[in-house]
Design an enzyme around this catalytic site. Structure first.
Site, PDB file in Angstrom:
ATOM      1  N   CYS A   1      30.339   8.552  50.827  1.00 40.47           N
ATOM      2  CA  CYS A   1      31.289   7.442  50.810  1.00 40.47           C
ATOM      3  C   CYS A   1      32.542   7.798  51.582  1.00 40.47           C
ATOM      4  O   CYS A   1      33.326   6.951  51.932  1.00 40.47           O
ATOM      5  CB  CYS A   1      31.687   7.053  49.407  1.00 40.47           C
ATOM      6  SG  CYS A   1      30.558   7.563  48.176  1.00 40.47           S
TER       7      CYS A   1
ATOM      8  N   THR B   1      34.864 -16.386  43.287  1.00 42.83           N
ATOM      9  CA  THR B   1      33.584 -16.788  42.686  1.00 42.83           C
ATOM     10  C   THR B   1      32.764 -15.545  42.369  1.00 42.83           C
ATOM     11  O   THR B   1      32.618 -14.664  43.209  1.00 42.83           O
ATOM     12  CB  THR B   1      32.818 -17.705  43.671  1.00 42.83           C
ATOM     13  OG1 THR B   1      33.661 -18.823  43.965  1.00 42.83           O
ATOM     14  CG2 THR B   1      31.494 -18.173  43.081  1.00 42.83           C
TER      15      THR B   1
ATOM     16  N   SER C   1      29.983   1.294  39.193  1.00 39.05           N
ATOM     17  CA  SER C   1      29.454   0.646  40.399  1.00 39.05           C
ATOM     18  C   SER C   1      27.934   0.537  40.285  1.00 39.05           C
ATOM     19  O   SER C   1      27.265   1.487  39.885  1.00 39.05           O
ATOM     20  CB  SER C   1      29.822   1.505  41.614  1.00 39.05           C
ATOM     21  OG  SER C   1      29.266   0.960  42.778  1.00 39.05           O
TER      22      SER C   1
ATOM     23  N   THR D   1      35.184   1.022  44.165  1.00 36.80           N
ATOM     24  CA  THR D   1      36.483   1.088  44.850  1.00 36.80           C
ATOM     25  C   THR D   1      37.447   0.054  44.288  1.00 36.80           C
ATOM     26  O   THR D   1      38.602   0.366  43.960  1.00 36.80           O
ATOM     27  CB  THR D   1      36.288   0.895  46.373  1.00 36.80           C
ATOM     28  OG1 THR D   1      35.390   1.915  46.833  1.00 36.80           O
ATOM     29  CG2 THR D   1      37.606   0.978  47.118  1.00 36.80           C
TER      30      THR D   1
ATOM     31  N   GLN E   1      29.889   7.929  39.067  1.00 37.85           N
ATOM     32  CA  GLN E   1      28.761   8.875  39.148  1.00 37.85           C
ATOM     33  C   GLN E   1      28.188   9.192  37.759  1.00 37.85           C
ATOM     34  O   GLN E   1      27.243   9.983  37.661  1.00 37.85           O
ATOM     35  CB  GLN E   1      29.198  10.184  39.822  1.00 37.85           C
ATOM     36  CG  GLN E   1      29.541  10.038  41.286  1.00 37.85           C
ATOM     37  CD  GLN E   1      28.322   9.766  42.173  1.00 37.85           C
ATOM     38  OE1 GLN E   1      27.181   9.989  41.801  1.00 37.85           O
ATOM     39  NE2 GLN E   1      28.579   9.266  43.382  1.00 37.85           N
TER      40      GLN E   1
ATOM     41  N   HIS F   1      25.514   0.173  42.601  1.00 41.01           N
ATOM     42  CA  HIS F   1      24.554   0.725  43.572  1.00 41.01           C
ATOM     43  C   HIS F   1      24.234   2.192  43.340  1.00 41.01           C
ATOM     44  O   HIS F   1      23.374   2.747  44.015  1.00 41.01           O
ATOM     45  CB  HIS F   1      25.006   0.449  45.011  1.00 41.01           C
ATOM     46  CG  HIS F   1      26.163   1.255  45.504  1.00 41.01           C
ATOM     47  ND1 HIS F   1      26.009   2.294  46.382  1.00 41.01           N
ATOM     48  CD2 HIS F   1      27.490   1.155  45.274  1.00 41.01           C
ATOM     49  CE1 HIS F   1      27.193   2.795  46.673  1.00 41.01           C
ATOM     50  NE2 HIS F   1      28.112   2.123  46.012  1.00 41.01           N
TER      51      HIS F   1
HETATM   52  N1  PLP Z   1      34.128   6.711  42.720  1.00 42.51           N
HETATM   53  C1  PLP Z   1      33.174   7.643  42.872  1.00 42.51           C
HETATM   54  C2  PLP Z   1      33.191   8.870  42.015  1.00 42.51           C
HETATM   55  C3  PLP Z   1      32.156   7.470  43.816  1.00 42.51           C
HETATM   56  O1  PLP Z   1      31.211   8.391  43.955  1.00 42.51           O
HETATM   57  C4  PLP Z   1      32.170   6.288  44.607  1.00 42.51           C
HETATM   58  C5  PLP Z   1      31.157   6.092  45.663  1.00 42.51           C
HETATM   59  O2  PLP Z   1      30.463   7.002  46.015  1.00 42.51           O
HETATM   60  C6  PLP Z   1      33.182   5.344  44.399  1.00 42.51           C
HETATM   61  C7  PLP Z   1      34.147   5.594  43.456  1.00 42.51           C
HETATM   62  C8  PLP Z   1      33.238   4.070  45.191  1.00 42.51           C
HETATM   63  O3  PLP Z   1      32.279   3.153  44.709  1.00 42.51           O
HETATM   64  P1  PLP Z   1      31.797   1.924  45.608  1.00 42.51           P
HETATM   65  O4  PLP Z   1      30.931   2.486  46.682  1.00 42.51           O
HETATM   66  O5  PLP Z   1      31.033   1.049  44.652  1.00 42.51           O
HETATM   67  O6  PLP Z   1      33.018   1.249  46.118  1.00 42.51           O
END
Ligand code: PLP
Length: 384
Positions: free
Chosen positions: A326, A238, A200, A71, A180, A202
């Site tokens: 999300c 930080t 990202s 994000t 993704q 996770h």
């Molecule tokens: N962009 C895409 C295509 C996603 O699938 C996601 C989360 O599912 C995000 C952005 C947001 O990532 P984060 O959860 O690390 O903020």
């Protein structure tokens, strides 16, 4: 029994990643900006992480900016580019099927004087390149097209799109949300004309709350977070040292035996899809086979509300998602499914199954058997 098929929402953290992060939190807990040994030790972890990620993307270490996740990377890419380039123009192009991290940011930019074009997609979710060509204009400063969608199985033609953009005007910044896709595709940004790329941790068996933005050298972009001047003042705060080190290790592990893993994912995906489509009243959304992403499977189930099916599966220990997790705390129907032309009656009847290499055929057999058991019962309520 627990079968986790929601890997596009998030993944289990790899045990080696947990071990490394644990060690850093307990022993190398210094602030990387501190001048003493504790700080130097922490900084070393950040440097190592940069080296790992730079070698995966064949880029320079200084082209990696650590963030708090997908994000923030998306916000930084869009707002940072808009601010740095506003004298050159106010037009931004993106697609109708981006994640809310992009679409809510473009709404914000629209309110602040930028004009946004939302490109349509075809019935598989593939962006229409002719529409991109037609939308480019002298005021265009940024194009943002996701690498892989989070709701349906589609990888966008990013390299082709970026080539079109650069041919029109090399000054236009090209961003891709690869949240993704990183870990599922070998992405070398420079080969594909990508200036900015969001990732990202996770989603690739790394920790939550950490990610990065790849920023090609000399790309015009402003910071959006201000403070102590860390990361050359491009992103103050930080650094999340354990998260950053954990993310790099997770990425390294993803790209080990990479082809084997991806082949296995595609095999699992087709195994599941062909069996699920044998069930009456099911429709597949997105692209089949290698044209789609290896891990995302979107299926519409006639006459069942997705949330009801999600919870019925949950009762059996099977975890899936209705829409994309999300954004699932917003009750609105999926914009992506609407954009690809999914029939109205299916908009609220679609489940996303998303795989990782830990999943097995036996697990998928159990899910199929459970669906066959649940669907007639659930449909009886809807159909009467
Ligand atoms: N962009 C895409 C295509 C996603 O699938 C996601 C989360 O599912 C995000 C952005 C947001 O990532 P984060 O959860 O690390 O903020």
């Amino acid at each position: 029994m627990e079968i986790y098929l929601d890997n596009s929402a998030t993944t289990a953290v790899h045990p080696e990643v947990v071990q490394l992060m644990n060690k850093i939190m307990l022993e190398d807990y210094g602030n990387p900006s501190s001048k003493h040994k504790k700080g130097v030790d922490a900084e070393m972890h950040i440097n190592e992480a940069k080296e790992i990620l730079a070698s995966i993307m064949k880029c320079d270490k200084k082209e990696i900016l650590f963030t708090s996740g997908g994000t923030e990377s998306d916000n930084m890419a869009l707002i940072g580019t808009a601010l740095a380039n506003k004298r050159r123009g106010n037009h931004i192009i993106t697609t109708m099927i981006e994640h809310p991290a992009i679409l809510e940011t473009t709404v914000f930019l629209e309110k602040n004087g930028f004009r946004i074009t939302y490109l349509p997609v075809d019935s598989t979710g593939c962006v229409k390149l002719d529409e991109l060509r037609a939308a480019l204009c002298p005021e265009t400063i940024l194009v943002s097209i996701m690498y892989a969608n989070n709701e349906v199985s589609i990888a966008e033609p990013v390299a082709e799109a970026a080539a079109i953009v650069k041919e029109y005007n090399p000054e236009i910044v090209f961003h891709t949300d690869a949240v993704q896709a990183f870990g599922k595709y070998r992405i070398i940004p420079k080969k594909e004309n990508i200036d900015l790329m969001s990732v990202s941790a996770h989603k690739l068996h790394g920790p939550k709350g950490v990610g990065f933005l790849y920023i090609k050298d000399k790309t015009r972009i402003n910071p959006i977070i201000f403070g102590g001047g860390q990361q050359k003042a491009m992103r103050s705060g930080t650094e999340n040292v354990p998260g950053i080190a954990g993310m790099a290790l997770a990425a390294k592990l993803c790209y080990e035996d990479f082809d084997e893993k991806i082949n296995r994912l595609y095999e699992l995906k087709e195994y599941f899809v062909s069996r699920v489509l044998d069930i009456e009243g099911t429709v597949y959304n997105g692209k089949r086979g290698r044209e789609g992403t290896p891990h995302v499977i979107s299926i519409s189930f006639e006459d069942v509300r997705s949330e009801v099916l999600l919870h019925a599966l949950e009762d059996k220990g099977i975890y899936v998602s209705s829409g994309s997790a999300c954004s699932s705390n917003k009750p609105a129907l999926s914009g992506t499914l609407k954009a690809i032309g999914v029939k109205n009656k299916f908009l609220d009847s679609t489940i996303r199954f998303s795989l990782c290499t830990d999943n097995t055929k036996e697990e998928l057999d159990t899910v199929i058997a459970t669906l066959k058991e649940l669907l007639p019962v659930l449909r009886r309520y809807t159909r009467h």
